[in-house]
Structure formats: structure tokens, C-alpha cells
Scaffold this motif. Structure first.
Motif, PDB file in Angstrom:
ATOM      1  N   LYS A 113      53.542 -13.897  14.989  1.00 21.76           N
ATOM      2  CA  LYS A 113      54.728 -13.085  14.658  1.00 21.76           C
ATOM      3  C   LYS A 113      55.037 -13.160  13.160  1.00 21.76           C
ATOM      4  N   GLN A 114      54.948 -14.330  12.602  1.00 21.02           N
ATOM      5  CA  GLN A 114      55.190 -14.475  11.165  1.00 21.02           C
ATOM      6  C   GLN A 114      54.142 -13.708  10.359  1.00 21.02           C
ATOM      7  N   ALA A 115      52.904 -13.736  10.818  1.00 19.92           N
ATOM      8  CA  ALA A 115      51.846 -13.003  10.127  1.00 19.92           C
ATOM      9  C   ALA A 115      52.100 -11.496  10.178  1.00 19.92           C
ATOM     10  N   TRP A 116      52.595 -11.001  11.311  1.00 18.42           N
ATOM     11  CA  TRP A 116      52.938  -9.578  11.396  1.00 18.42           C
ATOM     12  C   TRP A 116      54.049  -9.222  10.410  1.00 18.42           C
ATOM     13  N   ALA A 117      55.045 -10.084  10.274  1.00 18.75           N
ATOM     14  CA  ALA A 117      56.129  -9.822   9.326  1.00 18.75           C
ATOM     15  C   ALA A 117      55.594  -9.774   7.894  1.00 18.75           C
ATOM     16  N   PHE A 118      54.692 -10.682   7.561  1.00 18.35           N
ATOM     17  CA  PHE A 118      54.055 -10.701   6.245  1.00 18.35           C
ATOM     18  C   PHE A 118      53.299  -9.402   6.007  1.00 18.35           C
ATOM     19  N   LEU A 119      52.523  -8.987   6.997  1.00 14.68           N
ATOM     20  CA  LEU A 119      51.732  -7.762   6.901  1.00 14.68           C
ATOM     21  C   LEU A 119      52.616  -6.547   6.655  1.00 14.68           C
ATOM     22  N   ILE A 120      53.687  -6.418   7.448  1.00 19.32           N
ATOM     23  CA  ILE A 120      54.576  -5.261   7.325  1.00 19.32           C
ATOM     24  C   ILE A 120      55.262  -5.238   5.965  1.00 19.32           C
ATOM     25  N   GLY A 121      55.670  -6.410   5.472  1.00 19.19           N
ATOM     26  CA  GLY A 121      56.309  -6.475   4.156  1.00 19.19           C
ATOM     27  C   GLY A 121      55.376  -6.003   3.050  1.00 19.19           C
ATOM     28  N   CYS A 122      54.119  -6.448   3.093  1.00 15.22           N
ATOM     29  CA  CYS A 122      53.144  -6.013   2.084  1.00 15.22           C
ATOM     30  C   CYS A 122      52.926  -4.508   2.150  1.00 15.22           C
ATOM     31  N   CYS A 123      52.858  -3.974   3.361  1.00 12.85           N
ATOM     32  CA  CYS A 123      52.618  -2.537   3.530  1.00 12.85           C
ATOM     33  C   CYS A 123      53.793  -1.704   3.011  1.00 12.85           C
ATOM     34  N   LEU A 124      55.000  -2.168   3.231  1.00 16.17           N
ATOM     35  CA  LEU A 124      56.171  -1.404   2.788  1.00 16.17           C
ATOM     36  C   LEU A 124      56.236  -1.331   1.262  1.00 16.17           C
ATOM     37  N   VAL A 125      55.962  -2.445   0.602  1.00 14.73           N
ATOM     38  CA  VAL A 125      55.967  -2.422  -0.868  1.00 14.73           C
ATOM     39  C   VAL A 125      54.846  -1.522  -1.376  1.00 14.73           C
ATOM     40  N   SER A 126      53.676  -1.604  -0.757  1.00 12.92           N
ATOM     41  CA  SER A 126      52.553  -0.756  -1.159  1.00 12.92           C
ATOM     42  C   SER A 126      52.871   0.719  -0.961  1.00 12.92           C
ATOM     43  N   PHE A 127      53.571   1.033   0.118  1.00 11.61           N
ATOM     44  CA  PHE A 127      53.937   2.430   0.363  1.00 11.61           C
ATOM     45  C   PHE A 127      54.891   2.930  -0.710  1.00 11.61           C
ATOM     46  N   GLY A 128      55.765   2.050  -1.189  1.00 11.70           N
ATOM     47  CA  GLY A 128      56.658   2.432  -2.276  1.00 11.70           C
ATOM     48  C   GLY A 128      55.902   2.822  -3.530  1.00 11.70           C
ATOM     49  N   ILE A 129      54.775   2.170  -3.773  1.00 11.19           N
ATOM     50  CA  ILE A 129      53.923   2.555  -4.909  1.00 11.19           C
ATOM     51  C   ILE A 129      53.213   3.865  -4.614  1.00 11.19           C
ATOM     52  N   LEU A 130      52.710   3.996  -3.389  1.00  9.46           N
ATOM     53  CA  LEU A 130      51.927   5.178  -3.009  1.00  9.46           C
ATOM     54  C   LEU A 130      52.708   6.470  -3.163  1.00  9.46           C
ATOM     55  N   VAL A 131      53.987   6.458  -2.814  1.00  5.61           N
ATOM     56  CA  VAL A 131      54.759   7.703  -2.839  1.00  5.61           C
ATOM     57  C   VAL A 131      54.966   8.238  -4.258  1.00  5.61           C
ATOM     58  N   CYS A 132      54.634   7.434  -5.252  1.00  5.98           N
ATOM     59  CA  CYS A 132      54.759   7.888  -6.646  1.00  5.98           C
ATOM     60  C   CYS A 132      53.494   8.565  -7.154  1.00  5.98           C
ATOM     61  N   LEU A 133      52.453   8.657  -6.313  1.00  2.00           N
ATOM     62  CA  LEU A 133      51.144   9.096  -6.789  1.00  2.00           C
ATOM     63  C   LEU A 133      50.795  10.537  -6.430  1.00  2.00           C
ATOM     64  N   GLY A 134      51.666  11.262  -5.761  1.00  2.40           N
ATOM     65  CA  GLY A 134      51.372  12.647  -5.402  1.00  2.40           C
ATOM     66  C   GLY A 134      50.988  12.788  -3.941  1.00  2.40           C
ATOM     67  N   TRP A 135      51.132  14.015  -3.428  1.00  3.77           N
ATOM     68  CA  TRP A 135      50.949  14.245  -1.997  1.00  3.77           C
ATOM     69  C   TRP A 135      49.524  14.001  -1.524  1.00  3.77           C
ATOM     70  N   LEU A 136      48.535  14.397  -2.308  1.00  6.01           N
ATOM     71  CA  LEU A 136      47.151  14.167  -1.901  1.00  6.01           C
ATOM     72  C   LEU A 136      46.861  12.673  -1.795  1.00  6.01           C
ATOM     73  N   ALA A 137      47.322  11.921  -2.772  1.00  2.00           N
ATOM     74  CA  ALA A 137      47.125  10.472  -2.744  1.00  2.00           C
ATOM     75  C   ALA A 137      47.869   9.838  -1.571  1.00  2.00           C
ATOM     76  N   ILE A 138      49.066  10.336  -1.266  1.00  2.00           N
ATOM     77  CA  ILE A 138      49.822   9.808  -0.122  1.00  2.00           C
ATOM     78  C   ILE A 138      49.041  10.032   1.167  1.00  2.00           C
ATOM     79  N   GLY A 139      48.504  11.247   1.342  1.00  2.00           N
ATOM     80  CA  GLY A 139      47.726  11.544   2.541  1.00  2.00           C
ATOM     81  C   GLY A 139      46.503  10.653   2.662  1.00  2.00           C
ATOM     82  N   LEU A 140      45.811  10.440   1.544  1.00  2.00           N
ATOM     83  CA  LEU A 140      44.634   9.575   1.567  1.00  2.00           C
ATOM     84  C   LEU A 140      45.021   8.122   1.861  1.00  2.00           C
ATOM     85  N   GLY A 141      46.126   7.685   1.289  1.00  2.00           N
ATOM     86  CA  GLY A 141      46.574   6.318   1.528  1.00  2.00           C
ATOM     87  C   GLY A 141      46.917   6.073   2.978  1.00  2.00           C
ATOM     88  N   VAL A 142      47.598   7.017   3.600  1.00  2.00           N
ATOM     89  CA  VAL A 142      47.950   6.874   5.018  1.00  2.00           C
ATOM     90  C   VAL A 142      46.689   6.917   5.878  1.00  2.00           C
TER      91      VAL A 142
END
Length: 312
Positions: A113-142
Motif C-alpha cells: 500500500k505504501q508503495a502504491w502511494a509512492f507510485l501515485i505521487g510520482c505520477c501526479l508530479v510527472s503529469f504536472g510537467i507533462l501538461v506543459c508540453l503540448g497536446w501531442l506530448a500529453i497524448g504520447l505521455g498517457v
């Protein structure tokens, strides 16, 4: 013997910064994200940098430094998330393999459970970076999440999980190109294909460390499949890698300064293939780690390709 919470993992350098400087309470978390072994961060980040450099060079420009920083942070976080997911899925296998038995989850230092929380936290911060890169990059990232989620299961169903890792780790080449150029073309696809064979080569070398334990645990790998032909296999993978990266530079219209640095990449890869031995796990780890240098020199080669003689 070191206590579990301070044990240096077998594939981490004895003087790594986590074991030397990090507070004891943070060490299991940093080890879960493999921050004690940064080679994987560089190998995930560098295809993105290469994609950025290829796109910029095609436009006669230097790589955007802000994009490079964004990809460094994103790669560090997504590599940590991917390692956590891999350890969650593989916790029973890891407990049977000497090199992985002391990882935080199989060692009981971090719960699932703790590992899942760590994973989700890393993904959320990464998504915050991704949304600044344009729609094509967002689609590729997802879309890359499909590759990441499937990877831990590949060693159960195919002898070539290293090929799937190549598809996953080099997705950044497409993402970096898209972030820099806001489009994709054949040069980006060729760079991605080149990276697939690069990863297939270096991760085949990496898996030499686990060949006996993998056989006992029933884990498949390209190393086990190739057996005594590992050296020839790695050489073939690296030849394909180099041919495809030359094609990417050609299609991308890079200038002649690309070639001298690309030649250094060819020399490094050929020396790796010449030195790999299936009965030398320590040497295999050193060869694997040297691929961070390969990737960085290739990035420099692609960036240098922005210069073209007048009239070309």
C-alpha cells in the motif's frame, strides 16, 4: 552483515549517495525509486533529450534548455514510479533472487500500500510537467502508461522482455521530439527504433547478473534465450541501433558535425559487444552502466548536427 534498512543492494555502488548521506528513514523510499542507482534515470532521460536534440537540429537550433530540465525531472520521477510498480508486481520473484531480495518490498521495509502511494505521487508530479508540453506530448505521455504497466509481466510470457523494455524506455524519444517540434515524422520514428535495439543490447548485458537465479525462478530473458550466443546477439542489436540512428540523422537533415561524435558511439558499442561475457556478471554491470555515456554522446552528436555548412 548490514541491517536490512541500511544494506547496500548488490547492484548499487558501495559509495552511493543514498547509503552515505540520506537519513535512514528515507533510504527505503529512495531505494524503492532506485535513486541509489541513477544509471536507469539517465537511460530513461537520454532518449527524450535525443528526441529534443533531433527536432531542434532539424530546425537549425540548439535544444531548449527548459525542455531538457523538464525531461530530467520527469524521467527521474517516472523511473521511480516504474520501479515501484515493477517491485509491487515482482515482489515474490524478487524474494527468490539474490540481487533483488533486499529491495524494500520483499525485505518488508515498505508495504505494498505504501508503495502504491509512492507510485501515485510520482505520477501526479510527472503529469504536472507533462501538461506543459503540448497536446501531442500529453497524448504520447498517457499512452506510454500502457507500456509501463505491461512490462513487469513480459518476463512471464516472452523470452524477450528486454525488447518490451526498449519500447518503454525509448518512448521519450517520441515524446521529446513532439515536445520540441509539436509533430512527429520519420526521423523521430527511426530514432525510437534505434533506441529499442540499444536497450535490447544493454539490458541483455544487464540480465547476465541474474541468469542463474532467473532460471531457478522461471523468469525469461533474452540473455537466457541467447545463452552462449549472447555476445553475437548484443553485437547484432548494436549494429541495428547504429544503422537506424544514422538513418534518423539522414532523414532529419542533420549536418556533418553529427558524424564524428556518432563514430564515438559506434566505437563504444562495439567495445561493449567485444567485452561482454556470460560468465562475468561484475563486468556485465560495468558495461551496462557505461551506456549512460553512450546515450549522452549520441545526444551531443544530434545537437551538433544543427550546424550545416553555408549553402547546404
Amino acid at each position: 552483515m548490514s541491517a536490512p534498512d541500511t544494506a547496500i543492494l548488490p547492484d548499487a555502488a558501495a559509495g552511493n549517495w543514498v547509503d552515505r548521506h540520506a537519513p535512514p528513514a528515507l533510504r527505503p523510499w529512495l531505494k524503492l525509486g532506485r535513486f541509489d542507482r541513477p544509471a536507469g534515470i539517465w537511460l530513461l532521460m537520454l532518449p527524450g533529450w535525443q528526441g529534443i536534440a533531433l527536432a531542434a537540429a532539424g530546425q537549425g537550433q540548439w535544444p531548449n534548455p527548459w525542455l531538457l530540465v523538464a525531461f530530467f525531472v520527469g524521467a527521474a520521477l517516472m523511473r521511480a514510479a516504474g520501479c515501484a510498480f515493477n517491485d509491487i508486481v515482482d515482489r515474490d520473484f524478487d524474494a527468490q533472487v539474490t540481487r533483488t531480495a533486499m529491495r524494500p518490498i520483499p525485505a518488508g521495509l515498505i508495504s505494498v500500500k505504501q508503495a502504491w502511494a509512492f507510485l501515485i505521487g510520482c505520477c501526479l508530479v510527472s503529469f504536472g510537467i507533462l501538461v506543459c508540453l503540448g497536446w501531442l506530448a500529453i497524448g504520447l505521455g498517457v499512452a506510454s502508461l500502457v507500456l509501463v504497466a505491461a512490462y513487469p509481466f513480459m518476463k512471464r510470457i516472452t523470452w524477450w522482455p528486454q525488447a518490451w523494455l526498449g519500447l518503454t524506455f525509448n518512448w521519450g524519444a517520441l515524446l521529446g521530439y513532439a515536445a520540441a517540434a509539436h509533430r512527429l515524422d520519420w526521423s523521430a520514428a527511426l530514432l525510437y527504433a534505434s533506441g529499442l535495439f540499444w536497450t535490447l543490447g544493454y539490458d541483455t548485458i544487464y540480465a547476465i547478473q541474474d541468469i542463474e537465479d532467473d532460471a531457478l525462478a522461471g523468469v525469461k530473458s533474452s540473455t537466457r534465450r541467447l545463452g552462449p550466443h549472447v555476445q553475437k546477439g548484443v553485437l547484432a542489436f548494436y549494429i541495428a541501433c547504429f544503422v537506424l540512428v544514422i538513418a534518423a540523422a539522414w532523414v532529419g537533415g542533420l549536418g556533418p558535425l553529427f558524424l564524428p561524435l556518432a563514430a564515438l558511439v559506434a566505437v563504444h558499442l562495439s567495445r561493449q559487444a567485444a567485452r561482454v561475457r556470460i560468465d562475468d556478471p561484475a563486468g556485465a554491470l560495468a558495461l551496462f552502466k557505461s551506456n549512460a555515456q553512450v546515450g549522452f554522446v549520441l545526444f551531443l552528436a544530434l545537437a551538433a548536427g544543427m550546424w550545416k555548412p553555408p549553402g547546404l
